[in-house]
Design a protein around this motif. Sequence first.
Motif, PDB file in Angstrom:
ATOM      1  N   ASN A 231       0.828  -1.203   0.000  1.00  0.00           N
ATOM      2  CA  ASN A 231       0.000   0.000   0.000  1.00  0.00           C
ATOM      3  C   ASN A 231       0.864   1.254   0.000  1.00  0.00           C
ATOM      4  O   ASN A 231       1.333   1.690   1.046  1.00  0.00           O
ATOM      5  CB  ASN A 231      -0.938  -0.013   1.219  1.00  0.00           C
ATOM      6  CG  ASN A 231      -1.816  -1.238   1.220  1.00  0.00           C
ATOM      7  OD1 ASN A 231      -2.483  -1.515   0.235  1.00  0.00           O
ATOM      8  ND2 ASN A 231      -1.800  -1.994   2.305  1.00  0.00           N
ATOM      9  N   MET A 232       1.068   1.775  -1.197  1.00  0.00           N
ATOM     10  CA  MET A 232       1.894   2.980  -1.356  1.00  0.00           C
ATOM     11  C   MET A 232       1.196   3.962  -2.288  1.00  0.00           C
ATOM     12  O   MET A 232       0.398   3.549  -3.129  1.00  0.00           O
ATOM     13  CB  MET A 232       3.263   2.624  -1.954  1.00  0.00           C
ATOM     14  CG  MET A 232       4.123   1.733  -1.103  1.00  0.00           C
ATOM     15  SD  MET A 232       5.763   1.460  -1.844  1.00  0.00           S
ATOM     16  CE  MET A 232       5.349   0.456  -3.269  1.00  0.00           C
ATOM     17  N   PRO A 233       1.536   5.241  -2.160  1.00  0.00           N
ATOM     18  CA  PRO A 233       0.970   6.236  -3.090  1.00  0.00           C
ATOM     19  C   PRO A 233       1.648   6.146  -4.462  1.00  0.00           C
ATOM     20  O   PRO A 233       2.731   5.599  -4.583  1.00  0.00           O
ATOM     21  CB  PRO A 233       1.304   7.573  -2.412  1.00  0.00           C
ATOM     22  CG  PRO A 233       2.519   7.282  -1.597  1.00  0.00           C
ATOM     23  CD  PRO A 233       2.382   5.851  -1.144  1.00  0.00           C
ATOM     24  N   TYR A 234       0.993   6.671  -5.457  1.00  0.00           N
ATOM     25  CA  TYR A 234       1.487   6.803  -6.838  1.00  0.00           C
ATOM     26  C   TYR A 234       1.483   5.488  -7.609  1.00  0.00           C
ATOM     27  O   TYR A 234       1.192   5.472  -8.791  1.00  0.00           O
ATOM     28  CB  TYR A 234       2.891   7.420  -6.911  1.00  0.00           C
ATOM     29  CG  TYR A 234       3.043   8.654  -6.080  1.00  0.00           C
ATOM     30  CD1 TYR A 234       2.301   9.799  -6.350  1.00  0.00           C
ATOM     31  CD2 TYR A 234       3.904   8.679  -4.987  1.00  0.00           C
ATOM     32  CE1 TYR A 234       2.424  10.938  -5.554  1.00  0.00           C
ATOM     33  CE2 TYR A 234       4.042   9.808  -4.199  1.00  0.00           C
ATOM     34  CZ  TYR A 234       3.296  10.930  -4.488  1.00  0.00           C
ATOM     35  OH  TYR A 234       3.415  12.047  -3.709  1.00  0.00           O
ATOM     36  N   MET A 235       1.866   4.391  -6.952  1.00  0.00           N
ATOM     37  CA  MET A 235       1.956   3.095  -7.610  1.00  0.00           C
ATOM     38  C   MET A 235       1.790   2.044  -6.524  1.00  0.00           C
ATOM     39  O   MET A 235       2.492   2.082  -5.522  1.00  0.00           O
ATOM     40  CB  MET A 235       3.333   2.973  -8.281  1.00  0.00           C
ATOM     41  CG  MET A 235       3.645   1.619  -8.867  1.00  0.00           C
ATOM     42  SD  MET A 235       5.319   1.560  -9.567  1.00  0.00           S
ATOM     43  CE  MET A 235       4.961   2.029 -11.251  1.00  0.00           C
ATOM     44  N   THR A 236       0.875   1.120  -6.708  1.00  0.00           N
ATOM     45  CA  THR A 236       0.677   0.084  -5.687  1.00  0.00           C
ATOM     46  C   THR A 236       1.864  -0.881  -5.673  1.00  0.00           C
ATOM     47  O   THR A 236       2.658  -0.926  -6.625  1.00  0.00           O
ATOM     48  CB  THR A 236      -0.600  -0.734  -5.965  1.00  0.00           C
ATOM     49  OG1 THR A 236      -0.403  -1.523  -7.151  1.00  0.00           O
ATOM     50  CG2 THR A 236      -1.827   0.158  -6.101  1.00  0.00           C
ATOM     51  N   GLY A 237       1.939  -1.657  -4.622  1.00  0.00           N
ATOM     52  CA  GLY A 237       2.984  -2.669  -4.542  1.00  0.00           C
ATOM     53  C   GLY A 237       2.872  -3.682  -5.667  1.00  0.00           C
ATOM     54  O   GLY A 237       3.892  -4.131  -6.208  1.00  0.00           O
ATOM     55  N   CYS A 238       1.647  -4.047  -6.042  1.00  0.00           N
ATOM     56  CA  CYS A 238       1.457  -4.986  -7.158  1.00  0.00           C
ATOM     57  C   CYS A 238       1.958  -4.385  -8.469  1.00  0.00           C
ATOM     58  O   CYS A 238       2.613  -5.064  -9.263  1.00  0.00           O
ATOM     59  CB  CYS A 238      -0.009  -5.381  -7.288  1.00  0.00           C
ATOM     60  SG  CYS A 238      -0.559  -6.561  -6.049  1.00  0.00           S
ATOM     61  N   GLU A 239       1.647  -3.108  -8.695  1.00  0.00           N
ATOM     62  CA  GLU A 239       2.125  -2.440  -9.917  1.00  0.00           C
ATOM     63  C   GLU A 239       3.654  -2.352  -9.916  1.00  0.00           C
ATOM     64  O   GLU A 239       4.299  -2.564 -10.943  1.00  0.00           O
ATOM     65  CB  GLU A 239       1.521  -1.042 -10.023  1.00  0.00           C
ATOM     66  CG  GLU A 239       0.028  -1.046 -10.280  1.00  0.00           C
ATOM     67  CD  GLU A 239      -0.622   0.318 -10.081  1.00  0.00           C
ATOM     68  OE1 GLU A 239      -1.710   0.508 -10.650  1.00  0.00           O
ATOM     69  OE2 GLU A 239      -0.078   1.175  -9.370  1.00  0.00           O
ATOM     70  N   CYS A 240       4.224  -2.048  -8.765  1.00  0.00           N
ATOM     71  CA  CYS A 240       5.679  -1.955  -8.650  1.00  0.00           C
ATOM     72  C   CYS A 240       6.317  -3.318  -8.889  1.00  0.00           C
ATOM     73  O   CYS A 240       7.305  -3.434  -9.621  1.00  0.00           O
ATOM     74  CB  CYS A 240       6.052  -1.404  -7.274  1.00  0.00           C
ATOM     75  SG  CYS A 240       7.811  -1.109  -7.055  1.00  0.00           S
ATOM     76  N   LEU A 241       5.756  -4.356  -8.292  1.00  0.00           N
ATOM     77  CA  LEU A 241       6.257  -5.718  -8.491  1.00  0.00           C
ATOM     78  C   LEU A 241       6.233  -6.095  -9.965  1.00  0.00           C
ATOM     79  O   LEU A 241       7.223  -6.595 -10.505  1.00  0.00           O
ATOM     80  CB  LEU A 241       5.417  -6.707  -7.668  1.00  0.00           C
ATOM     81  CG  LEU A 241       5.631  -8.193  -7.925  1.00  0.00           C
ATOM     82  CD1 LEU A 241       7.059  -8.610  -7.606  1.00  0.00           C
ATOM     83  CD2 LEU A 241       4.635  -9.010  -7.108  1.00  0.00           C
ATOM     84  N   ALA A 242       5.118  -5.833 -10.621  1.00  0.00           N
ATOM     85  CA  ALA A 242       5.002  -6.153 -12.049  1.00  0.00           C
ATOM     86  C   ALA A 242       6.047  -5.396 -12.867  1.00  0.00           C
ATOM     87  O   ALA A 242       6.671  -5.962 -13.769  1.00  0.00           O
ATOM     88  CB  ALA A 242       3.591  -5.841 -12.550  1.00  0.00           C
ATOM     89  N   ALA A 243       6.268  -4.127 -12.538  1.00  0.00           N
ATOM     90  CA  ALA A 243       7.264  -3.323 -13.262  1.00  0.00           C
ATOM     91  C   ALA A 243       8.676  -3.847 -13.022  1.00  0.00           C
ATOM     92  O   ALA A 243       9.483  -3.957 -13.950  1.00  0.00           O
ATOM     93  CB  ALA A 243       7.156  -1.857 -12.847  1.00  0.00           C
ATOM     94  N   VAL A 244       8.988  -4.186 -11.784  1.00  0.00           N
ATOM     95  CA  VAL A 244      10.321  -4.711 -11.447  1.00  0.00           C
ATOM     96  C   VAL A 244      10.566  -6.017 -12.190  1.00  0.00           C
ATOM     97  O   VAL A 244      11.657  -6.255 -12.715  1.00  0.00           O
ATOM     98  CB  VAL A 244      10.459  -4.890  -9.917  1.00  0.00           C
ATOM     99  CG1 VAL A 244      11.650  -5.775  -9.573  1.00  0.00           C
ATOM    100  CG2 VAL A 244      10.572  -3.540  -9.223  1.00  0.00           C
TER     101      VAL A 244
END
Length: 141
Positions: A61-74
């Motif tokens: 749970n983070m602003p601007y980009m969720t953890g799931c979105e960040c994981l997918a990007a990484v």
Amino acid sequence: MPNRTCFLIDDDDDDREIFEIALEAVDKSCVFISAKNGLEALKFIDENPDFIPDYIFIDLNMPYMTGCECLAAVKQITRLTNVPVIIYTTSSYGKDANDTLALGAAHFLVKPASISALTTALSDIINGIATSYLLKSVSIE
């Protein structure tokens, strides 16, 4: 053995500080790098093409980009394909665990209530002995 690097992506200042304290208790030589959100993390990764941490921890749970979105990007960054990504979150919701594991997370770690419990969990992860105990408080359906 070269120093290991842990990259924590978490918007909570206190959680980043507690994580760093626990990590230092596990391995004083471990390099700790953090970012306040997914966008900052991806910018750092992009600006440092030789950066390949040993572990990446991502809050859900983070602003601007969720953890799931960040994981997918990484997971789309070729040089980070083999880096274990651990979801590090207050959520104990089974769907969150299932969703992130399906996206390629290596573990789903519910933020422990104490530094000593976090130290134990980090030690197990870094020493390669992490087991499903990390999921014991999560109801996987």
